[in-house]
Design a protein around this motif. Structure first.
Motif, PDB file in Angstrom:
ATOM      1  N   VAL A  25       0.733  -1.108   0.298  1.00  0.00           N
ATOM      2  CA  VAL A  25      -0.191  -0.437  -0.397  1.00  0.00           C
ATOM      3  C   VAL A  25       1.047   1.265   0.375  1.00  0.00           C
ATOM      4  N   PRO A  26       1.277   1.781  -1.216  1.00  0.00           N
ATOM      5  CA  PRO A  26       2.098   3.356  -1.221  1.00  0.00           C
ATOM      6  C   PRO A  26       1.544   4.170  -0.314  1.00  0.00           C
ATOM      7  N   GLN A  27       2.121   5.255  -0.143  1.00  0.00           N
ATOM      8  CA  GLN A  27       1.457   6.727   0.607  1.00  0.00           C
ATOM      9  C   GLN A  27       0.881   6.845  -0.938  1.00  0.00           C
ATOM     10  N   GLY A  28      -0.230   7.819  -0.542  1.00  0.00           N
ATOM     11  CA  GLY A  28      -0.777   9.157  -1.678  1.00  0.00           C
ATOM     12  C   GLY A  28      -2.363   8.047  -1.993  1.00  0.00           C
ATOM     13  N   GLU A  29      -1.794   6.314  -1.705  1.00  0.00           N
ATOM     14  CA  GLU A  29      -3.179   5.505  -2.517  1.00  0.00           C
ATOM     15  C   GLU A  29      -4.065   5.145  -2.120  1.00  0.00           C
ATOM     16  N   VAL A  30      -4.864   4.573  -2.119  1.00  0.00           N
ATOM     17  CA  VAL A  30      -6.254   3.701  -2.001  1.00  0.00           C
ATOM     18  C   VAL A  30      -6.154   2.703  -2.863  1.00  0.00           C
ATOM     19  N   ILE A  31      -6.184   1.096  -2.069  1.00  0.00           N
ATOM     20  CA  ILE A  31      -6.129   0.193  -2.037  1.00  0.00           C
ATOM     21  C   ILE A  31      -6.928  -0.454  -1.308  1.00  0.00           C
ATOM     22  N   ALA A  32      -8.344  -1.079  -2.148  1.00  0.00           N
ATOM     23  CA  ALA A  32      -8.985  -2.263  -1.887  1.00  0.00           C
ATOM     24  C   ALA A  32      -9.016  -3.395  -1.652  1.00  0.00           C
ATOM     25  N   VAL A  33      -9.782  -4.353  -1.444  1.00  0.00           N
ATOM     26  CA  VAL A  33      -9.554  -5.564  -1.210  1.00  0.00           C
ATOM     27  C   VAL A  33     -10.928  -6.371  -0.614  1.00  0.00           C
ATOM     28  N   GLN A  34     -11.117  -7.308  -1.905  1.00  0.00           N
ATOM     29  CA  GLN A  34     -12.636  -8.326  -1.512  1.00  0.00           C
ATOM     30  C   GLN A  34     -12.289  -9.222  -1.093  1.00  0.00           C
ATOM     31  N   LEU A 165      -7.600  11.622   2.952  1.00  0.00           N
ATOM     32  CA  LEU A 165      -6.317  11.025   3.467  1.00  0.00           C
ATOM     33  C   LEU A 165      -6.053  10.875   2.675  1.00  0.00           C
ATOM     34  N   ALA A 166      -6.287  10.583   1.502  1.00  0.00           N
ATOM     35  CA  ALA A 166      -4.865   9.483   0.361  1.00  0.00           C
ATOM     36  C   ALA A 166      -4.602  10.802  -0.286  1.00  0.00           C
ATOM     37  N   ASP A 167      -5.258  11.972  -0.429  1.00  0.00           N
ATOM     38  CA  ASP A 167      -4.635  13.110  -1.023  1.00  0.00           C
ATOM     39  C   ASP A 167      -4.019  13.739   0.573  1.00  0.00           C
ATOM     40  N   GLU A 168      -3.613  13.799   1.501  1.00  0.00           N
ATOM     41  CA  GLU A 168      -2.648  14.454   2.313  1.00  0.00           C
ATOM     42  C   GLU A 168      -1.321  13.540   2.956  1.00  0.00           C
ATOM     43  N   GLY A 169      -1.281  12.248   1.716  1.00  0.00           N
ATOM     44  CA  GLY A 169      -0.347  11.107   2.542  1.00  0.00           C
ATOM     45  C   GLY A 169      -0.827  10.293   2.866  1.00  0.00           C
ATOM     46  N   GLY A 170      -1.664   9.643   2.466  1.00  0.00           N
ATOM     47  CA  GLY A 170      -2.048   8.764   3.843  1.00  0.00           C
ATOM     48  C   GLY A 170      -1.902   7.312   3.659  1.00  0.00           C
ATOM     49  N   ALA A 171      -1.508   6.146   3.377  1.00  0.00           N
ATOM     50  CA  ALA A 171      -2.383   5.317   2.658  1.00  0.00           C
ATOM     51  C   ALA A 171      -2.995   4.286   2.933  1.00  0.00           C
ATOM     52  N   VAL A 172      -4.049   3.704   2.185  1.00  0.00           N
ATOM     53  CA  VAL A 172      -5.233   3.664   2.692  1.00  0.00           C
ATOM     54  C   VAL A 172      -5.588   2.069   2.129  1.00  0.00           C
ATOM     55  N   LEU A 173      -5.677   1.657   3.148  1.00  0.00           N
ATOM     56  CA  LEU A 173      -6.037  -0.545   2.612  1.00  0.00           C
ATOM     57  C   LEU A 173      -7.793  -0.327   3.108  1.00  0.00           C
ATOM     58  N   ILE A 174      -8.133  -0.950   2.146  1.00  0.00           N
ATOM     59  CA  ILE A 174      -9.827  -1.443   2.832  1.00  0.00           C
ATOM     60  C   ILE A 174      -9.923  -2.316   2.402  1.00  0.00           C
ATOM     61  N   LEU A 175     -10.473  -3.433   2.794  1.00  0.00           N
ATOM     62  CA  LEU A 175     -10.821  -4.677   3.080  1.00  0.00           C
ATOM     63  C   LEU A 175     -12.314  -4.618   2.920  1.00  0.00           C
ATOM     64  N   THR A 176     -13.297  -5.496   2.305  1.00  0.00           N
ATOM     65  CA  THR A 176     -14.377  -5.994   2.415  1.00  0.00           C
ATOM     66  C   THR A 176     -14.706  -7.111   1.228  1.00  0.00           C
ATOM     67  N   PRO A 177     -16.313  -7.394   1.333  1.00  0.00           N
ATOM     68  CA  PRO A 177     -16.716  -8.571   1.309  1.00  0.00           C
ATOM     69  C   PRO A 177     -17.207  -8.515   0.154  1.00  0.00           C
ATOM     70  N   THR A 178     -17.389  -7.282  -0.472  1.00  0.00           N
ATOM     71  CA  THR A 178     -18.019  -7.070  -1.608  1.00  0.00           C
ATOM     72  C   THR A 178     -17.409  -6.359  -2.772  1.00  0.00           C
ATOM     73  N   LEU A 179     -17.499  -6.189  -3.825  1.00  0.00           N
ATOM     74  CA  LEU A 179     -16.993  -6.140  -5.310  1.00  0.00           C
ATOM     75  C   LEU A 179     -17.297  -4.835  -5.347  1.00  0.00           C
ATOM     76  N   GLU A 180     -18.311  -3.929  -5.291  1.00  0.00           N
ATOM     77  CA  GLU A 180     -18.719  -2.876  -5.958  1.00  0.00           C
ATOM     78  C   GLU A 180     -18.608  -1.873  -4.657  1.00  0.00           C
ATOM     79  N   GLU A 181     -18.101  -2.445  -3.472  1.00  0.00           N
ATOM     80  CA  GLU A 181     -17.796  -1.429  -2.550  1.00  0.00           C
ATOM     81  C   GLU A 181     -16.094  -1.108  -2.845  1.00  0.00           C
ATOM     82  N   ALA A 182     -15.554  -2.362  -2.829  1.00  0.00           N
ATOM     83  CA  ALA A 182     -14.370  -1.694  -3.172  1.00  0.00           C
ATOM     84  C   ALA A 182     -13.834  -1.411  -4.740  1.00  0.00           C
ATOM     85  N   ILE A 183     -14.675  -1.958  -6.225  1.00  0.00           N
ATOM     86  CA  ILE A 183     -14.838  -0.740  -7.244  1.00  0.00           C
ATOM     87  C   ILE A 183     -14.650   0.701  -7.212  1.00  0.00           C
TER      88      ILE A 183
END
Length: 337
Positions: A25-34, A165-183
């Protein structure tokens, strides 16, 4: 690179509880995992008990887990405190000088600033929990199924919070059971299953229109010549036949295609590309690489941002499914919007 999982796995009595997970998960990126709920729960159990993680399996920012914000919907609030008192308490706890008025605006909490947390609606409670992300010092933000049972307003707030949060340089990881939310929430989307991690391609490839090698006129004539009454699906040892208009939407995942009818899903032997060709005359639309929707079921087009869209369906499950940026324009033209 701020945060990574390096061959992270968990086994118990020769049983794999967590398949091998390699993810950065890089800095400034939003990574979502279904992923399945059980894998998400086990990952968060490890994050909450970092001593159980073997050395080298996680690369942390400077400061370690103290520099990671974990969002879990079961986080408690002090029920006797008002919203403003709760925010001030967090500021004292983390020794932060924070613009609370700005946070109240971002999280849309001004209307309930004087209410005690026990009087808040569920969605208001979650918006208050979102506010903590701007107060707790962190470089990495990990969210566990953040949109579950939220209203539309709070989903929009969540979307805005994560982007900020990502625009301010945070590394964001989202874990979700639904593909729609991840996308909807992620800039980059992965699936995590027993087979490991796989990237989900989000943009529709032009070569996957189902009309390769034909010009537009020939494709239209061919599609209108399709004559069929039923779409088949398999359930255990039975083959079930559906009228096309019974189907709410079609989803492709893990190399298989599923038909969603009312509140149930049924596996189909056909690819989503083949079903697109067959269902086009019945008012179906390829809204995303992984989704085909019955336009008669679409109630709303939700615009989260200039690059993020969803379709809200008028079906018993009140489903929401992703709409890709490329197909948003096509849908507007198709529906004369």
């Amino acid at each position: 690179m701020v945060f990574s999982m390096n061959q992270l796995t968990k086994m118990e009595e020769n049983t794999v509880l967590l398949p091998e997970l390699n993810l950065t998960v890089p800095q400034g990126e939003v990574i979502a995992v279904q992923s399945e709920n059980e894998y998400i729960e086990r990952l968060f159990d490890l994050f909450n008990h970092p001593r159980d993680i073997k050395e080298g399996m996680i690369t942390l920012p400077e400061g370690g887990f103290q520099n990671i914000y974990l969002f879990q919907q079961d986080d408690g609030l002090y029920k006797r405190l008002t919203v403003l008192q709760m925010l001030r308490f967090w500021c004292r706890l983390y020794r932060q000088q924070t613009d609370l008025d700005k946070i109240l605006n971002i999280c849309e909490l001004h209307a309930c600033v004087s209410k005690k947390t026990k009087q808040l609606t569920l969605s208001e409670q979650y918006r208050l929990q979102f506010a903590l992300a701007f107060i707790q010092p962190a470089e990495v933000y990990i969210w566990k199924d953040p949109s579950m049972i939220l209203d539309l307003q709070t989903k929009q707030v969540l979307h805005d919070v994560i982007r900020l949060l990502a625009d301010e340089g945070g590394a964001v990881l989202i874990l979700t059971p639904t593909l729609e939310e991840a996308i909807r929430l992620g800039n980059v989307v992965y699936r995590y299953s027993s087979r490991g991690v796989k990237l989900v391609e989000q943009e529709d490839a032009e070569t996957e229109t189902g009309t390769e090698g034909r010009n537009g006129e020939e494709a239209e004539v061919t599609s209108m010549q399709v004559k069929l009454d039923k779409i088949s699906a398999k359930m255990e040892d039975k083959i079930i036949l559906f009228n096309p208009l019974e189907i709410d939407y079609v989803e492709a995942r893990e190399g298989q295609t599923f038909l969603f009818v009312n509140k149930e899903e049924f596996a189909s032997s056909e690819t989503i590309k083949a079903l697109e060709e067959r269902l086009l005359p019945f008012g179906f639309f390829r809204c995303h690489r992984s989704y085909l929707v019955n336009l008669q079921r679409v109630r709303e087009i939700i615009i989260w941002s200039k690059n993020s869209y969803s379709l809200s369906l008028d079906n018993p499950s009140k489903s929401t499914i992703p709409l890709s940026k490329a197909n948003y324009s096509k849908l507007k033209e198709l529906m004369h919007l």
